[in-house]
Motif scaffolding. Structure first.
Motif, mmCIF file in Angstrom:
data_model
loop_
_atom_site.group_PDB
_atom_site.id
_atom_site.type_symbol
_atom_site.label_atom_id
_atom_site.label_comp_id
_atom_site.label_asym_id
_atom_site.label_seq_id
_atom_site.Cartn_x
_atom_site.Cartn_y
_atom_site.Cartn_z
ATOM 1 N N SER B 300 21.535 20.331 -24.512
ATOM 2 C CA SER B 300 21.430 19.183 -23.619
ATOM 3 C C SER B 300 22.204 19.451 -22.336
ATOM 4 N N ASP B 301 21.636 19.029 -21.198
ATOM 5 C CA ASP B 301 22.311 19.280 -19.921
ATOM 6 C C ASP B 301 23.530 18.397 -19.737
ATOM 7 N N SER B 320 19.625 -0.810 -30.921
ATOM 8 C CA SER B 320 18.903 -1.199 -29.710
ATOM 9 C C SER B 320 18.576 0.019 -28.851
ATOM 10 N N GLY B 321 18.914 1.217 -29.326
ATOM 11 C CA GLY B 321 18.403 2.420 -28.688
ATOM 12 C C GLY B 321 19.305 3.046 -27.644
ATOM 13 N N GLY B 322 20.505 2.516 -27.446
ATOM 14 C CA GLY B 322 21.370 3.066 -26.403
ATOM 15 C C GLY B 322 22.107 4.325 -26.830
ATOM 16 N N ILE B 323 22.065 4.639 -28.115
ATOM 17 C CA ILE B 323 22.887 5.731 -28.635
ATOM 18 C C ILE B 323 22.028 6.646 -29.494
ATOM 19 N N ASP B 324 22.227 7.961 -29.337
ATOM 20 C CA ASP B 324 21.464 8.907 -30.139
ATOM 21 C C ASP B 324 22.166 9.229 -31.449
ATOM 22 N N TRP B 325 23.497 9.284 -31.385
ATOM 23 C CA TRP B 325 24.229 9.681 -32.584
ATOM 24 C C TRP B 325 25.505 8.861 -32.682
ATOM 25 N N LEU B 326 25.596 8.107 -33.753
ATOM 26 C CA LEU B 326 26.787 7.321 -34.021
ATOM 27 C C LEU B 326 27.617 8.131 -35.003
ATOM 28 N N THR B 327 28.835 8.536 -34.599
ATOM 29 C CA THR B 327 29.553 9.551 -35.361
ATOM 30 C C THR B 327 30.363 8.993 -36.526
ATOM 31 N N ARG B 646 17.963 16.273 -28.254
ATOM 32 C CA ARG B 646 17.044 15.208 -28.586
ATOM 33 C C ARG B 646 15.637 15.731 -28.407
ATOM 34 N N VAL B 647 14.816 15.565 -29.421
ATOM 35 C CA VAL B 647 13.419 15.990 -29.322
ATOM 36 C C VAL B 647 12.592 14.723 -29.208
ATOM 37 N N GLU B 648 11.826 14.606 -28.136
ATOM 38 C CA GLU B 648 10.959 13.441 -28.011
ATOM 39 C C GLU B 648 9.598 13.822 -28.558
ATOM 40 N N HIS B 649 9.093 13.038 -29.500
ATOM 41 C CA HIS B 649 7.686 13.239 -29.827
ATOM 42 C C HIS B 649 7.020 11.919 -30.134
ATOM 43 N N ALA B 650 5.712 11.895 -29.992
ATOM 44 C CA ALA B 650 4.954 10.646 -30.075
ATOM 45 C C ALA B 650 5.204 9.956 -31.410
ATOM 46 N N GLY B 651 5.308 8.655 -31.373
ATOM 47 C CA GLY B 651 5.390 7.881 -32.600
ATOM 48 C C GLY B 651 6.736 7.967 -33.282
#
Lengths: 317, 655
Positions: B300-301, B320-327, B646-651
């Motif tokens: 990640s940059d 709610s989507g603001g965080i990718d990983w809650l440690t 983070r990998v974005e993929h459909a669905g």
């Protein structure tokens, strides 16, 4: 007026000194070692001893005098220290000085507090007037109920309910954090509700009293509309008790609320104080307490000045 | 009304303060911790979340593969040459390793960092890890003693005192160069001589406290009164007056270090990232280090590390989507969330098995399954960690108030340890299903080490042990007495407030022990500070505790039982155990050494029982499997932020 301001400002250092002495003594008595981390390794005993000495934590008077000199700016004035009003490094967050922590947290808490007071005034005055104009009516009962809920429901309940409704279900607002108007709304409302409830009650009692006063009858008799009678004449006098409550209320709201800041992840100073006490972070305890005390004195001064300005009767007294 | 003006002023103040607070765009990866990062100084670190920052900002000589904990070269170009006696390690640094200000990474940067850690002045929690290096312990002791002597001495004048402190400092530097086994052979070659062969030395070199720092940046070197960390600006280290962040205290002769160098724009790093912003208790932002030698490994940059203290708010923020990983999930309803995860896995058990048989990891396999339905969840992950939850026995001969301590007898401790139904605790009390454990070192966390069995749950056996120790119910009142008819002392069980976990476990233990053994227990809850005081003074009979290991060797756990160890809260002292640990220490063959340590752990947890282990601690994360990659599930839980992407993929947005 000028004499009042001058006198209060001269009292300020004295008050702060007394607050400093009492708070410091109490904080010193908290058991435990402030350099110790809550979990994890204990450093070697030699290291711990060196740390205690470096921060003057090995002697009550050593710390008391050293810190008093640095915090009051005396050490700086006599050239013994390179910075005025240095509240020291935080003992638990060694990377941050207390000045820095307060500089980052106080503006946040103050913005939140200001907004909460504004919201509280709006809600409180409107409900108070509605109730006070027709005591015993349905609208009075409703406004009393609102006030009751505002006073008795703890903030963490209100906050969590607001969070779930507006962020998780409706997705209108972000969950927490700080930095935009959207992040301010929910914490400000949560913080405002108890204050609003109190203001509503004060306004209601004031309005009930004022609406029976002679000048209100006169105003009605000379043909003013009911709206003018209420908002221009009666409220002006009913507002005075609210104003005197606003001083401590504003100080309370602006020095940060532990619960509201925690629930909404607001980076204010409210959480610092509680954590500082729990971890015996002496410098942070002192820094937060001293700034609270200073703010309380200053807000009360502002309220007194406003009071005199609004109500010329006071000036003669 | 007259109040309009003040109100307007207030409103505009609010508006201005909000307008001034800028919020940068969302980073490529957003993670949330429960508390602020404590320090970015690798030599001063001791928290897991700080270590994770060290892996992102710095690079040591070598590093673990954080999936299996084998060791790979990092700032060194290959694994070191080790002498036949196992005492000398020679590292060669890679030629393209650079600091974030462009300076090359030199062998002397490591020597400087390690010297900091060895001096009492730095107050590093992990100084003792360096004592395996030849001369390090002596340097530490000598310096502590010399500064003490300096502080006691009476000087004629302040100048003389100042000069003496300076002279002592120069002497310290000389001593480090001439007596400590860290030698800078040339710019790129570092030779380390150990006091004795240490089987896990290479593992320690992966540990953040062994990472290098950039001296001019750390000390705040200045030219013409301005900070400038570029090494080319200086022919030799400037005098202390021109170093902003360190000073010599003339009264104590100690080096006092400020921490202000760890700020964006000042900190100089040699890892994959540099620090872009760090706001206290708010967020910390990392961006790519332009000078890092292997940009391809960085996923990640930019990374933002948020601090969200309230556990419920953190979960809501994740939802709610603001965080990718809650440690660190620690919400009161985490057990219910884990049950939802189990329900989801149970529904797709056969597909999961098929996908994993095809070579997919568990996360990848779950990522390919349909999204969870009602009452199901797949974004919570519980990993057994490198830590053990336990209850300590006070092993001192007498209690804090001078009474005879019944727990000084191993048989009594064995009885208490055997009468704990640990499965009931993890299934009904914590409801998290932690792996229960009868020995101390988390099972499977150290390659090549087999844990002993320990004592199983057996109430009959436990009662037998007590009887042999002279404690049985002689007057049929349901309570045990000794031969003199005195009842077993009421047991003082100490735990901490703050988390409901230990309240519930302690209550359960009280009822289990009272039922099984005929004793009376009084619970005593204390706030952490008070609790630690009581532990230190031995004012308890049984107390909750936990321990996380540091490095990949059994001694990181077993050293706790050495006589006089600083973290030996139990006051346990047994010459036989000390001798076993010493013997293992001098064993050169690593297989035989691990066997010796296993024998020691076996003796400790089948015969001696200074504490009763309850379960392996869990680390609970939230992230969307298949969408966030690179998070390690290994018990040692070293997380490399640069691996996580983070990998974005459909669905995939359905949670």
């Amino acid at each position: 007026m000028r004499r009042l301001i001058l006198r209060r400002l001269l009292q300020l250092p004295l008050i702060l000194f007394v607050v400093y002495t009492i708070t410091f003594t109490l904080a010193w008595l908290i058991p435990g070692n402030p350099m110790e981390k809550p979990e994890g390794r204990r450093p070697l005993p030699e290291i711990m001893q060196a740390m205690l000495e470096q921060y003057h934590l090995d002697s009550y008077w050593g710390f008391y005098v050293d810190y008093l000199g640095k915090a009051s700016g005396v050490s700086w004035a006599i050239g013994a220290h390179d910075q005025p009003f240095d509240l020291g490094p935080s003992l638990q967050h060694e990377n941050r000085s207390v000045n820095e922590i307060l500089a980052a947290g106080l503006p946040v808490s103050m913005t939140l507090g200001f907004s909460a007071v504004l919201i509280a005034l709006l809600i409180g005055l409107v409900t108070g007037v509605i109730g006070g104009v027709k005591p015993g009516s349905f609208s009075d009962a409703a406004s009393l109920l609102v006030a009751m809920i505002g006073i008795s429901l703890p903030s963490f309940v209100i906050g969590t309910v607001l969070l779930v409704v507006f962020t998780v279900w409706l997705k209108w607002l972000p969950v927490g954090g700080w930095g935009s108007l959207a992040t301010l709304i929910l914490p400000a409302i949560t913080l405002a509700l108890p204050i609003a409830a109190y203001i509503a009650r004060l306004t209601r009692f004031g309005m009930i009293e004022q609406m029976q006063a002679d000048y209100v009858r006169t105003a009605r008799a000379k043909g003013l509309s009911e709206r003018q009678v209420i908002w221009k004449h009666a409220l002006k006098n009913a507002f005075l008790p609210v104003l005197s409550y606003l001083g401590p209320a504003a100080a309370m709201a602006m020095t940060g609320s532990f619960v509201v800041e925690k629930v909404f992840a607001v980076p204010g100073v409210g959480t610092h104080f509680v954590e500082a006490v729990l971890s015996k972070d002496l410098t942070l305890i002192m820094g937060v307490t001293l700034s609270y005390a200073a703010m309380l004195v200053l807000f009360n001064l502002v309220v007194d000045v406003l009071y005199r300005w609004i109500d010329p009767r006071i000036q003669q007294a | 009304m007259k109040l309009t003006l003040p109100l307007l002023v207030l409103l505009s103040l609010v508006a201005i303060s909000i307008a001034l607070d800028d919020t940068p765009p969302r980073a490529d990866l957003v993670i949330a911790n429960r508390s602020d990062i404590f320090t970015l100084d690798p030599q001063r670190m001791s928290y897991l979340k700080d270590f994770n920052m060290a892996y992102a900002l710095y690079e040591g000589l070598v590093r673990w593969n954080n999936d299996d904990f084998t060791i790979q070269p990092a700032a060194a170009d290959s694994l070191p040459r080790v002498s036949t006696d196992g005492r000398t390690y020679t590292f060669h640094l890679r030629g393209d390793a650079r600091w974030s200000n462009g300076d090359p990474v030199l062998a002397s940067d490591f020597a400087y960092a390690w010297m900091r850690a060895m001096l009492p002045d730095t107050a590093a929690d992990y100084s003792s890890l360096f004592f395996m290096i030849e001369g390090a312990r002596d340097l530490f002791d000598w310096r502590a003693q010399a500064t003490r002597a300096h502080a006691m001495r009476v000087f004629e004048s302040p100048e003389e005192r100042d000069a003496a402190a300076q002279a002592l400092w120069r002497q310290t530097l000389d001593r480090f160069d001439s007596t400590v086994g860290v030698s800078v052979v040339d710019d790129r070659t570092l030779r380390i001589t150990l006091d004795r062969p240490v089987a896990y030395a290479l593992d320690l070199f992966c540990f953040p406290v062994f990472y290098p720092v950039h001296q001019p940046a750390v000390e705040g070197w200045m030219t013409d009164g301005r900070l400038d960390a570029r090494r080319a600006m200086y022919d030799e280290p400037p005098p202390f007056g021109d170093r902003r962040f360190v000073s010599l205290n003339p009264a104590t002769a100690r080096l006092e270090q400020k921490h202000d160098w760890q700020r964006p724009g000042r900190i100089v790093c040699n890892g994959p990232y540099v620090l872009d912003a760090w706001r206290y208790k708010r967020d910390l932002r990392l961006v790519r280090n332009e000078h890092f030698h292997s940009p391809d490994i960085v996923a990640s940059d930019s990374v933002v590390v948020l601090t969200i203290e309230d556990t419920n708010t953190a979960v809501l923020a994740f939802e709610s989507g603001g965080i990718d990983w809650l440690t660190d999930v620690n919400a009161e309803y985490q057990a219910d969330m884990l049950a939802q995860r189990r329900a989801y896995e149970a529904r797709y058990a056969s597909e999961l098995e098929r996908l994993q048989a095809g070579g997919a990891t568990l996360d990848e396999a779950i990522g390919q399954l349909p999204p969870p339905g009602d009452g199901e969840r797949r974004n919570i992950h519980a990993f057994p960690s490198f830590g053990t939850d336990f209850y300590s026995f006070n092993c001192r001969p007498t209690l804090g108030d001078g009474r005879v301590n019944p727990f000084a007898t191993p048989a009594v401790r064995r009885a208490f340890a055997q009468s704990v139904d640990k499965r009931a605790i993890v299934e009904q009390i914590t409801r998290l299903g932690e792996p229960v454990i009868d020995s101390f070192i988390p099972i499977g966390s150290i390659p090549g080490y087999d844990s002993p069995e320990g004592l199983p749950f057996d109430i009959a056996q436990a009662r037998g042990e007590l009887r042999q120790a002279g404690w049985e119910d002689r007057d049929a009142d349901g309570l045990i007495e000794n031969e003199a008819g005195e009842p077993f002392p009421v047991i003082d069980l100490l735990y901490t407030t703050g988390s409901p976990r230990y309240k519930w476990i302690s209550l359960e233990l009280k009822s289990q022990w009272e039922r099984a053994l005929g004793v009376r227990i009084e619970l005593r809850a204390k706030e952490t500070k008070f609790y630690k005081e009581d532990l230190k003074e031995g004012k308890f009979m049984i107390a909750r505790g936990r321990w996380y290991g540091d490095y990949g060797d059994p001694t990181t756990f077993l050293d706790l039982f050495r006589t006089g160890n600083g973290n030996n809260d139990r006051g346990y002292s047994n010459p036989a155990v000390d001798a076993m640990l010493d013997r293992a220490e001098s064993e050169l063959d690593s297989g035989r050494r691990l066997e010796a340590l296993q024998a020691c752990e076996q003796y400790l947890f089948e015969v001696e029982l200074p504490l009763v282990p309850v379960c392996q601690l869990l680390q609970i994360y939230m992230y969307e499997p298949g969408e966030v990659t690179g998070i390690s599930g290994h018990p040692r839980l070293a997380q490399y932020l640069w691996r996580i992407g983070r990998v974005e993929h459909a669905g995939s947005s359905a949670r």
